[in-house]
Write an enzyme that holds these catalytic residues in place. Structure first.
Site, PDB file in Angstrom:
ATOM      1  N   THR A 276      25.923  41.399  44.101  1.00 30.08           N
ATOM      2  CA  THR A 276      27.300  41.810  44.372  1.00 30.08           C
ATOM      3  C   THR A 276      27.301  43.158  45.078  1.00 30.08           C
ATOM      4  O   THR A 276      26.426  43.992  44.834  1.00 30.08           O
ATOM      5  CB  THR A 276      28.150  41.899  43.088  1.00 30.08           C
ATOM      6  OG1 THR A 276      29.504  42.215  43.459  1.00 30.08           O
ATOM      7  CG2 THR A 276      27.641  42.964  42.131  1.00 30.08           C
TER       8      THR A 276
ATOM      9  N   ASP B   4      30.619  34.551  39.150  1.00 33.40           N
ATOM     10  CA  ASP B   4      31.923  34.359  39.781  1.00 33.40           C
ATOM     11  C   ASP B   4      32.933  34.320  38.653  1.00 33.40           C
ATOM     12  O   ASP B   4      32.695  33.682  37.615  1.00 33.40           O
ATOM     13  CB  ASP B   4      31.972  33.067  40.606  1.00 33.40           C
ATOM     14  CG  ASP B   4      33.197  33.052  41.531  1.00 33.40           C
ATOM     15  OD1 ASP B   4      33.494  34.108  42.119  1.00 33.40           O
ATOM     16  OD2 ASP B   4      33.838  32.007  41.653  1.00 33.40           O
TER      17      ASP B   4
ATOM     18  N   ARG C 235      32.910  38.786  31.437  1.00 27.24           N
ATOM     19  CA  ARG C 235      31.660  39.091  32.143  1.00 27.24           C
ATOM     20  C   ARG C 235      30.585  39.540  31.157  1.00 27.24           C
ATOM     21  O   ARG C 235      29.438  39.121  31.241  1.00 27.24           O
ATOM     22  CB  ARG C 235      31.928  40.172  33.199  1.00 27.24           C
ATOM     23  CG  ARG C 235      30.789  40.377  34.177  1.00 27.24           C
ATOM     24  CD  ARG C 235      31.201  41.284  35.325  1.00 27.24           C
ATOM     25  NE  ARG C 235      32.190  40.617  36.177  1.00 27.24           N
ATOM     26  CZ  ARG C 235      33.462  40.988  36.290  1.00 27.24           C
ATOM     27  NH1 ARG C 235      33.911  42.040  35.645  1.00 27.24           N
ATOM     28  NH2 ARG C 235      34.286  40.312  37.064  1.00 27.24           N
TER      29      ARG C 235
ATOM     30  N   GLY D 245      40.777  44.823  39.598  1.00 27.12           N
ATOM     31  CA  GLY D 245      41.375  43.484  39.636  1.00 27.12           C
ATOM     32  C   GLY D 245      42.701  43.441  38.891  1.00 27.12           C
ATOM     33  O   GLY D 245      43.574  44.293  39.083  1.00 27.12           O
ATOM     34  N   TYR D 246      42.832  42.464  37.994  1.00 30.54           N
ATOM     35  CA  TYR D 246      44.086  42.252  37.263  1.00 30.54           C
ATOM     36  C   TYR D 246      44.134  43.022  35.932  1.00 30.54           C
ATOM     37  O   TYR D 246      45.079  42.844  35.156  1.00 30.54           O
ATOM     38  CB  TYR D 246      44.270  40.756  36.980  1.00 30.54           C
ATOM     39  CG  TYR D 246      44.393  39.911  38.225  1.00 30.54           C
ATOM     40  CD1 TYR D 246      45.635  39.670  38.827  1.00 30.54           C
ATOM     41  CD2 TYR D 246      43.268  39.351  38.823  1.00 30.54           C
ATOM     42  CE1 TYR D 246      45.746  38.897  39.976  1.00 30.54           C
ATOM     43  CE2 TYR D 246      43.360  38.583  39.980  1.00 30.54           C
ATOM     44  CZ  TYR D 246      44.605  38.362  40.553  1.00 30.54           C
ATOM     45  OH  TYR D 246      44.702  37.601  41.692  1.00 30.54           O
ATOM     46  N   ASP D 247      43.149  43.864  35.665  1.00 27.93           N
ATOM     47  CA  ASP D 247      43.063  44.562  34.376  1.00 27.93           C
ATOM     48  C   ASP D 247      44.348  45.284  33.958  1.00 27.93           C
ATOM     49  O   ASP D 247      44.701  45.253  32.778  1.00 27.93           O
ATOM     50  CB  ASP D 247      41.890  45.548  34.376  1.00 27.93           C
ATOM     51  CG  ASP D 247      40.535  44.856  34.308  1.00 27.93           C
ATOM     52  OD1 ASP D 247      40.504  43.613  34.173  1.00 27.93           O
ATOM     53  OD2 ASP D 247      39.497  45.545  34.380  1.00 27.93           O
TER      54      ASP D 247
ATOM     55  N   GLY E  94      33.177  47.981  41.468  1.00 25.90           N
ATOM     56  CA  GLY E  94      33.682  47.820  40.106  1.00 25.90           C
ATOM     57  C   GLY E  94      32.783  46.916  39.281  1.00 25.90           C
ATOM     58  O   GLY E  94      32.435  47.222  38.141  1.00 25.90           O
TER      59      GLY E  94
ATOM     60  N   GLU F 237      29.420  31.938  51.909  1.00 22.39           N
ATOM     61  CA  GLU F 237      30.611  31.085  51.990  1.00 22.39           C
ATOM     62  C   GLU F 237      30.821  30.401  50.649  1.00 22.39           C
ATOM     63  O   GLU F 237      30.018  29.579  50.215  1.00 22.39           O
ATOM     64  CB  GLU F 237      30.429  30.037  53.092  1.00 22.39           C
ATOM     65  CG  GLU F 237      31.682  29.243  53.407  1.00 22.39           C
ATOM     66  CD  GLU F 237      32.833  30.084  53.933  1.00 22.39           C
ATOM     67  OE1 GLU F 237      33.961  29.884  53.442  1.00 22.39           O
ATOM     68  OE2 GLU F 237      32.615  30.935  54.814  1.00 22.39           O
TER      69      GLU F 237
END
Length: 198
Positions: free
Chosen positions: A9, A68, A186, A158-160, A13, A39
């Site tokens: 990655t 992911d 995670r 992200g959405y945290d 973050g 992709e």
């Protein structure tokens, strides 16, 4: 025994989070110098993680860990799901202009679509894949919670800021790194991978 692992990655973050999770294991953690632009486009978190791990392994030739992950909201038919990082740009639900960055645009779109919904349940899910020369391992982790009415907290990514984990009266973005790693999707997925590796 695996002594070195490449974590596939370039997301800063995710790098910080993964490094803090893997610190407790006797393994050297490396990161790629470049983003291979793998992709994905799959309907599956697991397949996306596998494709990333395989692509980086083929370049670096050392055991490669990829994951992911995303946010699943049942009342939005499972969206953002595998599209979590680019949800703002999806035609589904209408596109959101990323004026203040992609994370903020994703959050704004999600909150807009959640307006008036009673069922605010959600969960984070992560699939981790460790690609090895003679095969591989995979695991899944989940963190259940609810979607808040507005963003709270400055931590995480992200959405945290709009995700409140079960058992807490604060958002994921308000948790310390130690608290988050114990309960996060995670953290669970990566610890399972490392336990299998042992």
């Amino acid at each position: 025994m695996v002594r070195r692992i490449l974590v596939a990655t370039t997301n800063l973050g995710k790098r910080r989070e993964i490094l803090s999770i893997l610190r407790e294991y006797e393994v050297e953690v490396l990161f790629p110098e470049e983003d291979l632009k793998v992709e994905e486009g799959s309907c599956s978190f697991l397949e996306n993680a596998y494709l990333k791990a395989k692509a980086y392994y083929e370049v670096y030739k050392i055991p490669t860990l990829a994951e992911d992950s995303g946010l699943v909201v049942p009342s939005l038919d499972g969206y953002p799901g595998v599209y979590s990082s680019r949800f703002y740009n999806l035609e589904w639900g209408g596109k959101e202009e990323p004026k203040e960055g992609k994370d903020k645009a994703n959050i704004n779109k999600l909150l807009r679509l959640m307006e008036g919904k009673q069922d605010r349940r959600a969960y984070y899910v992560a699939f981790a894949v460790l690609f090895l020369e003679d095969g591989g391992l995979w695991s899944e982790g989940r963190c259940y919670g609810t979607i808040l009415q507005e963003p709270v907290g400055e931590g995480g990514f992200g959405y945290d800021p709009i995700f409140q984990p079960e058992g807490f009266q604060k958002s994921m973005a308000q948790l310390s790194m130690e608290e988050k790693n114990l309960i996060s999707h995670r953290g669970k997925a990566l610890r399972r991978i490392m336990q299998m590796l042992k």
